[in-house]
Design a protein around this motif. Sequence first.
Motif, PDB file in Angstrom:
ATOM      1  N   ASP A   1      37.936  48.777 -43.487  1.00  0.00           N
ATOM      2  CA  ASP A   1      37.075  49.364 -42.448  1.00  0.00           C
ATOM      3  C   ASP A   1      37.476  50.798 -42.102  1.00  0.00           C
ATOM      4  N   GLY A   2      38.139  51.481 -43.018  1.00  0.00           N
ATOM      5  CA  GLY A   2      38.501  52.876 -42.812  1.00  0.00           C
ATOM      6  C   GLY A   2      37.533  53.801 -43.524  1.00  0.00           C
ATOM      7  N   HIS A   3      37.426  55.027 -43.037  1.00  0.00           N
ATOM      8  CA  HIS A   3      36.541  55.992 -43.699  1.00  0.00           C
ATOM      9  C   HIS A   3      36.972  57.414 -43.380  1.00  0.00           C
ATOM     10  N   ASP A   4      36.529  58.353 -44.217  1.00  0.00           N
ATOM     11  CA  ASP A   4      36.719  59.795 -44.019  1.00  0.00           C
ATOM     12  C   ASP A   4      38.187  60.170 -43.830  1.00  0.00           C
ATOM     13  N   PRO A   5      39.026  59.901 -44.833  1.00  0.00           N
ATOM     14  CA  PRO A   5      40.463  60.187 -44.684  1.00  0.00           C
ATOM     15  C   PRO A   5      40.804  61.656 -44.916  1.00  0.00           C
ATOM     16  N   THR A   6      41.906  62.094 -44.314  1.00  0.00           N
ATOM     17  CA  THR A   6      42.533  63.376 -44.637  1.00  0.00           C
ATOM     18  C   THR A   6      43.989  63.093 -44.959  1.00  0.00           C
ATOM     19  N   VAL A   7      44.584  63.923 -45.800  1.00  0.00           N
ATOM     20  CA  VAL A   7      45.964  63.702 -46.251  1.00  0.00           C
ATOM     21  C   VAL A   7      46.753  64.993 -46.104  1.00  0.00           C
ATOM     22  N   LEU A   8      47.991  64.878 -45.627  1.00  0.00           N
ATOM     23  CA  LEU A   8      48.864  66.036 -45.452  1.00  0.00           C
ATOM     24  C   LEU A   8      50.266  65.672 -45.920  1.00  0.00           C
ATOM     25  N   ARG A   9      50.913  66.600 -46.646  1.00  0.00           N
ATOM     26  CA  ARG A   9      52.297  66.370 -47.029  1.00  0.00           C
ATOM     27  C   ARG A   9      53.215  66.794 -45.898  1.00  0.00           C
ATOM     28  N   LEU A  10      54.100  65.905 -45.496  1.00  0.00           N
ATOM     29  CA  LEU A  10      55.018  66.163 -44.396  1.00  0.00           C
ATOM     30  C   LEU A  10      56.224  66.959 -44.868  1.00  0.00           C
ATOM     31  N   THR A  11      56.992  67.470 -43.928  1.00  0.00           N
ATOM     32  CA  THR A  11      58.144  68.300 -44.272  1.00  0.00           C
ATOM     33  C   THR A  11      59.221  67.519 -45.011  1.00  0.00           C
ATOM     34  N   ASP A  12      59.244  66.187 -44.861  1.00  0.00           N
ATOM     35  CA  ASP A  12      60.234  65.379 -45.566  1.00  0.00           C
ATOM     36  C   ASP A  12      59.759  64.951 -46.951  1.00  0.00           C
ATOM     37  N   GLY A  13      58.583  65.442 -47.372  1.00  0.00           N
ATOM     38  CA  GLY A  13      58.077  65.146 -48.706  1.00  0.00           C
ATOM     39  C   GLY A  13      57.091  63.998 -48.767  1.00  0.00           C
ATOM     40  N   ARG A  14      57.045  63.177 -47.735  1.00  0.00           N
ATOM     41  CA  ARG A  14      56.088  62.069 -47.736  1.00  0.00           C
ATOM     42  C   ARG A  14      54.678  62.564 -47.446  1.00  0.00           C
ATOM     43  N   LEU A  15      53.701  61.714 -47.721  1.00  0.00           N
ATOM     44  CA  LEU A  15      52.315  61.997 -47.408  1.00  0.00           C
ATOM     45  C   LEU A  15      51.893  61.202 -46.183  1.00  0.00           C
ATOM     46  N   ALA A  16      51.094  61.826 -45.338  1.00  0.00           N
ATOM     47  CA  ALA A  16      50.490  61.136 -44.192  1.00  0.00           C
ATOM     48  C   ALA A  16      48.987  61.108 -44.403  1.00  0.00           C
ATOM     49  N   ILE A  17      48.372  59.973 -44.150  1.00  0.00           N
ATOM     50  CA  ILE A  17      46.921  59.838 -44.202  1.00  0.00           C
ATOM     51  C   ILE A  17      46.411  59.520 -42.799  1.00  0.00           C
ATOM     52  N   VAL A  18      45.411  60.260 -42.365  1.00  0.00           N
ATOM     53  CA  VAL A  18      44.754  59.987 -41.089  1.00  0.00           C
ATOM     54  C   VAL A  18      43.298  59.697 -41.389  1.00  0.00           C
ATOM     55  N   PHE A  19      42.760  58.646 -40.779  1.00  0.00           N
ATOM     56  CA  PHE A  19      41.384  58.251 -41.048  1.00  0.00           C
ATOM     57  C   PHE A  19      40.775  57.592 -39.824  1.00  0.00           C
ATOM     58  N   ALA A  20      39.466  57.502 -39.832  1.00  0.00           N
ATOM     59  CA  ALA A  20      38.750  56.815 -38.757  1.00  0.00           C
ATOM     60  C   ALA A  20      38.632  55.334 -39.106  1.00  0.00           C
ATOM     61  N   HIS A  21      38.939  54.480 -38.133  1.00  0.00           N
ATOM     62  CA  HIS A  21      38.745  53.040 -38.288  1.00  0.00           C
ATOM     63  C   HIS A  21      37.487  52.678 -37.503  1.00  0.00           C
ATOM     64  N   LEU A  22      36.416  52.346 -38.237  1.00  0.00           N
ATOM     65  CA  LEU A  22      35.113  52.161 -37.625  1.00  0.00           C
ATOM     66  C   LEU A  22      34.846  53.374 -36.731  1.00  0.00           C
ATOM     67  N   ARG A  23      34.393  53.139 -35.499  1.00  0.00           N
ATOM     68  CA  ARG A  23      34.277  54.234 -34.532  1.00  0.00           C
ATOM     69  C   ARG A  23      35.218  54.012 -33.359  1.00  0.00           C
ATOM     70  N   ASP A  24      36.224  53.150 -33.615  1.00  0.00           N
ATOM     71  CA  ASP A  24      37.115  52.733 -32.540  1.00  0.00           C
ATOM     72  C   ASP A  24      38.324  53.641 -32.361  1.00  0.00           C
ATOM     73  N   SER A  25      38.883  54.136 -33.474  1.00  0.00           N
ATOM     74  CA  SER A  25      40.152  54.849 -33.359  1.00  0.00           C
ATOM     75  C   SER A  25      40.420  55.679 -34.599  1.00  0.00           C
ATOM     76  N   LEU A  26      41.369  56.616 -34.449  1.00  0.00           N
ATOM     77  CA  LEU A  26      41.982  57.266 -35.589  1.00  0.00           C
ATOM     78  C   LEU A  26      43.288  56.545 -35.880  1.00  0.00           C
ATOM     79  N   GLN A  27      43.611  56.407 -37.162  1.00  0.00           N
ATOM     80  CA  GLN A  27      44.836  55.723 -37.541  1.00  0.00           C
ATOM     81  C   GLN A  27      45.588  56.545 -38.572  1.00  0.00           C
ATOM     82  N   VAL A  28      46.900  56.302 -38.676  1.00  0.00           N
ATOM     83  CA  VAL A  28      47.749  57.048 -39.601  1.00  0.00           C
ATOM     84  C   VAL A  28      48.614  56.087 -40.398  1.00  0.00           C
ATOM     85  N   GLY A  29      48.818  56.425 -41.679  1.00  0.00           N
ATOM     86  CA  GLY A  29      49.725  55.688 -42.544  1.00  0.00           C
ATOM     87  C   GLY A  29      50.538  56.677 -43.365  1.00  0.00           C
TER      88      GLY A  29
END
Length: 297
Positions: free
Chosen positions: A213-241
Amino acid sequence: MDVSLLLSCLLAAVGSDDDENFPTTWRMEKGLRVADRRALAPDVHRMDDGTYRMYYTVTGEGVGSAKSADGLDWTVEKGYRIRGLRHSASYVRGAIGFDLGHPWLVRLPDKRWRMYLQASTGIDTPLRIVSAISRDGFDFEMEPGIRIDIGASSGPPAISFAGHGRAWRQGDGSWTMVFSGNLWRDMHPSDIMLATSRDGLAWKIVDTCLYDDGHDPTVLRLTDGRLAIVFAHLRDSLQVGFSIDGLKWSAARKIEIFGTDGKAIEEIHGDVALMRRPDAGLRLMSNDPRGIASFIP
């Protein structure tokens, strides 16, 4: 500090999906970054001259852009970086590209820019992913072929919708993409899918439900080398992984966002983008009924 306590703290830090470098509480900034009700789905990149360029959908037209020195004050650039075929005198009904929009870009090893877009064949028709190419990041030309197609014969797996996402180059030179998608005959809200490619043109879907139920993700590389993904979950919230390799991702957790008045924002307008400010801090862009708004930690 007690050695056992120090060890437990270190183990907790290594085992946690949380990232102290990524904020989970954001506040809306005053004003709009782009004040145009037709503008949505931004994607921001640092250009060779040190300025920022924001690419975004201009509803019913194509992809527009704006430039900024600081990521806060933006000047809209004239014309369109790419325009939908509905405006072409030679348009043939049903051709892919009637509307083009929701851009996301990558920088190629030869310094060209590739823009991925979602494309329709008419008003309210299912979307698929295509691409355009540019040497200067300003004038784009469509590339032949379809990057991720839809229909009963697509895949495997067969999908009925492929839209807005993000792509990046892996350490081995291959490419990975996350995008909004639906399996064939799936009438539920879209999920975030993951695809891989050797050349950025031919893609293989390897995960059809990275985030349910996620959509429209964006991805950013963090300073420690990992990737962060932020996306909309339905129309309820933004979430990060988070991910180390871009292929396996942590469970998502909610991001809290607040308006300029300090009140929590409950309805999510989606199509988020992340950028690094000149001071190395983060800024999050998102749709707004009035145009494109922004948030800071």
